[in-house]
Design an enzyme around this catalytic site. Structure first.
Site, PDB file in Angstrom:
ATOM      1  N   THR A   1      10.973  -7.357  15.882  1.00  0.00           N
ATOM      2  CA  THR A   1      12.412  -7.464  16.118  1.00  0.00           C
ATOM      3  C   THR A   1      12.906  -8.907  16.116  1.00  0.00           C
ATOM      4  OG1 THR A   1      12.091  -7.530  18.509  1.00  0.00           O
ATOM      5  CG2 THR A   1      12.403  -5.350  17.498  1.00  0.00           C
TER       6      THR A   1
ATOM      7  N   GLY B   1      -0.787  -1.291   8.853  1.00  0.00           N
ATOM      8  CA  GLY B   1      -0.185  -0.007   8.568  1.00  0.00           C
ATOM      9  C   GLY B   1       0.820   0.441   9.610  1.00  0.00           C
TER      10      GLY B   1
ATOM     11  N   ASN C   1       0.833  -1.192   0.000  1.00  0.00           N
ATOM     12  CA  ASN C   1       0.000   0.000   0.000  1.00  0.00           C
ATOM     13  C   ASN C   1       0.879   1.257   0.000  1.00  0.00           C
ATOM     14  OD1 ASN C   1      -2.297   1.657   0.156  1.00  0.00           O
ATOM     15  ND2 ASN C   1      -3.336   0.188   1.491  1.00  0.00           N
TER      16      ASN C   1
ATOM     17  N   ARG D   1       4.737  -8.764  20.144  1.00  0.00           N
ATOM     18  CA  ARG D   1       4.557  -9.993  20.942  1.00  0.00           C
ATOM     19  C   ARG D   1       3.297 -10.698  20.465  1.00  0.00           C
ATOM     20  NH1 ARG D   1       9.305  -9.783  23.078  1.00  0.00           N
ATOM     21  NH2 ARG D   1       9.678  -8.456  24.848  1.00  0.00           N
TER      22      ARG D   1
ATOM     23  N   HIS E   1      23.066  -0.119  11.552  1.00  0.00           N
ATOM     24  CA  HIS E   1      24.260   0.716  11.665  1.00  0.00           C
ATOM     25  C   HIS E   1      25.145   0.250  12.811  1.00  0.00           C
ATOM     26  CE1 HIS E   1      22.814   3.475   8.629  1.00  0.00           C
ATOM     27  NE2 HIS E   1      21.622   3.378   9.186  1.00  0.00           N
TER      28      HIS E   1
ATOM     29  N   LYS F   1      -2.442 -13.546  22.755  1.00  0.00           N
ATOM     30  CA  LYS F   1      -2.972 -14.791  23.317  1.00  0.00           C
ATOM     31  C   LYS F   1      -4.418 -14.947  22.898  1.00  0.00           C
ATOM     32  CE  LYS F   1       0.264 -14.832  26.995  1.00  0.00           C
ATOM     33  NZ  LYS F   1       0.657 -14.751  28.329  1.00  0.00           N
TER      34      LYS F   1
END
Length: 185
Positions: free
Chosen positions: A165, A142, A85, A180, A115, A183
């Site tokens: 991550t 988004g 998009n 995360r 970096h 649940k």
């Protein structure tokens, strides 16, 4: 290890982005992105011609809405019916592979470059490129951010604004910063 900065980048080694060859490749990508972003939708089609020819691969019906930004383009591999998009940014210093039928919401960002942690290394332009692998039928909401070295399994959902991550297993929904799993009740 000796070699060009491009060779080091492709090998996943530390390289300097302050390199003439890499800058020349980024100029080619910027020109292709400029064309893509400035063509009328009817003339652009699913992907502007210069950008499409620059990409590593673009499967049938893959579509990139404008505006779009990438660093090099040749490290981007889109499966059939992938949809990016408006406002997506792919800093493809390493391969970014996106599986068929995957949807990226507006302003999704994928950052392969990391970096150097030392200020002197950053001043020297040192970075390392880590690939991103996104499976088939994934939905990325988004403004999500996907960091280099991450793999996202088939059917996963990444919530809007999530910062991914670490790897996401197939058919798992993740949200938040850092992302995360949600649940299920």
């Amino acid at each position: 290890m000796a070699g060009s900065e491009r060779t080091k980048m492709a090998a996943g080694e530390w390289y300097t982005c302050l390199d003439e060859e890499l800058e020349a490749l980024r100029v080619i990508a910027r020109d292709a992105v400029f064309e893509h972003n400035n063509l009328s939708p009817g003339r652009r089609g699913n992907i502007g011609p210069a950008l499409k020819s620059l990409l590593g691969a673009a499967g049938g019906s893959a579509r990139i809405e404008a505006p779009f930004h990438c660093a090099y383009g040749f490290n981007i591999f889109l499966g059939d019916s992938v949809f990016l998009n408006a406002g997506c940014t792919l800093l493809d210093t390493a391969p970014v592979r996106i599986g068929k039928r995957t949807l990226l919401g507006p302003n999704v960002q994928i950052y392969c470059a990391e970096h150097h942690r030392q200020a002197a290394g950053r001043q020297a332009g040192l970075e390392i490129a880590r690939p991103v692998e996104i499976g088939a039928s994934v939905w990325i909401g988004g403004s999500a951010i996907i960091l280099g070295g991450v793999s996202i399994g088939d059917g996963a959902i990444i919530g809007a604004g999530a910062v991914v991550t670490r790897d996401v297993a197939p058919n798992v929904t993740v949200v938040g910063n850092p992302a995360r799993p949600v649940k299920r009740g």
